[in-house]
Design a protein around this motif. Structure first.
Motif, mmCIF file in Angstrom:
data_model
loop_
_atom_site.group_PDB
_atom_site.id
_atom_site.type_symbol
_atom_site.label_atom_id
_atom_site.label_comp_id
_atom_site.label_asym_id
_atom_site.label_seq_id
_atom_site.Cartn_x
_atom_site.Cartn_y
_atom_site.Cartn_z
ATOM 1 N N THR A 183 0.828 -1.200 0.000
ATOM 2 C CA THR A 183 0.000 0.000 0.000
ATOM 3 C C THR A 183 0.867 1.256 0.000
ATOM 4 O O THR A 183 0.589 2.226 -0.720
ATOM 5 C CB THR A 183 -0.931 0.010 1.230
ATOM 6 O OG1 THR A 183 -1.786 -1.137 1.180
ATOM 7 C CG2 THR A 183 -1.782 1.271 1.258
ATOM 8 N N THR A 225 2.476 1.498 -3.581
ATOM 9 C CA THR A 225 1.575 1.943 -4.653
ATOM 10 C C THR A 225 0.947 3.299 -4.357
ATOM 11 O O THR A 225 0.547 4.014 -5.282
ATOM 12 C CB THR A 225 0.453 0.907 -4.868
ATOM 13 O OG1 THR A 225 -0.250 0.692 -3.629
ATOM 14 C CG2 THR A 225 1.020 -0.416 -5.348
ATOM 15 N N GLY A 226 0.851 3.665 -3.083
ATOM 16 C CA GLY A 226 0.194 4.926 -2.732
ATOM 17 C C GLY A 226 1.124 6.111 -2.580
ATOM 18 O O GLY A 226 0.694 7.253 -2.749
#
Length: 290
Positions: free
Chosen positions: A232, A235-236
């Motif tokens: 997370t 990708t974030g």
């Protein structure tokens, strides 16, 4: 992309280019309502929408309540956060883009971020044309009660010529010289003097590396978080930094040294994703697919 395409088109014919980034003082607060209504009329706005906008503007008052109450009539400002604020700003700002520029100049804007790109056969020619165009911008600003901040505005020269020539620019706005640099940041993309995007890639990868090390230190990413949480974060936080504006600078990674800088960022985060040791073998590279 519009800036890059215009400059590279000039490079292909041996020309140089000047970039001038202009900063608006007050931005949305400086939008004058009569000028917005005038722009609506010029653009052929239907009568009902014109009357609705005029009604929206009047009567409005600003109130300050302390020990006493002060009120004043307001005749400008595009309310920030309102649905129609950006559209009303664009109505007024659009007339700046439609000034009578020469075919060697292109004015590009996103919201209040304006950049003027000028091409010329020589540095002096591009500089002279840029000054002529900025005099038009100054006149427009005076007519529309908008002021550009000379201290925050910046100019830079873009050229791929190897011959020696004077590269210091003397570009003026409101009779004041603009700061000159070897690169210019516009909408998050750093344009360097040769349009290689080297400075952008270095800045971008340094930010990503610092973020990874900071997260490792504060959240104990070496072993403390599971794969899902790390993915997370990757990708974030990491990927958006790496991929921002990629269509503009993507051709730069054809150079091995630039590609390696981006690869190293992937290695740093992937080592943590698979919970490997820092000295783990990293070839062949295996990257997580977002």
């Amino acid at each position: 992309m519009a800036v890059k395409d215009f400059v590279e088109d000039g490079f292909s014919s041996g020309k140089v280019a000047t970039l001038v980034s202009l900063d608006v003082e007050g931005t949305f607060n400086s939008a004058l309502w009569p000028n917005i209504l005038k722009s609506l009329k010029v653009s052929g706005c239907p009568r009902n929408l014109y009357n609705l906008t005029r009604s929206y503007f009047s009567p409005r008052q600003a109130t300050l309540q302390t020990n006493i109450r002060l009120e004043t009539e307001v005749n400008k400002v595009c309310s920030q956060g309102s649905c129609c604020g950006p559209g009303l700003w664009n109505l007024q700002y659009n007339s700046l883009l439609n000034l009578n520029y020469t075919n060697r100049t292109k004015a590009i804007a996103f919201a209040n971020d304006l950049i003027n790109v000028t091409r010329g056969k020589t540095v002096r020619e591009a500089e002279n044309i840029a000054n002529i165009e900025l005099s038009k911008v100054s006149s427009w600003a005076k007519d529309n009660k908008i002021r550009f901040n000379e201290q925050k505005s910046k100019a830079t020269l873009l050229t791929r010529r190897k011959r020696k020539e004077k590269k210091e620019l003397e570009i003026y706005l409101n009779y004041k010289p603009l700061m000159h640099g070897n690169n210019l940041k516009y909408l998050g993309i750093i344009f360097d003097s040769k349009l290689t995007f080297r400075d952008h890639i270095i800045t971008m990868t340094d930010k990503c590396s610092k973020l990874i090390f900071t997260l490792s230190k504060s959240a104990k990413l070496n072993w403390g978080l599971n794969y899902a949480a790390l993915k997370t974060i990757y990708t974030g936080d990491i990927l958006p930094l790496l991929l921002y504006g990629a269509p503009v600078w993507i051709n730069a990674i054809n150079k091995a040294s630039y590609k390696l800088k981006i690869t190293r960022v992937h290695i740093l985060i992937n080592i943590r994703l698979v919970r490997a040791y820092r000295r783990s073998r990293t070839k062949p590279y295996v990257f997580l697919q977002a």
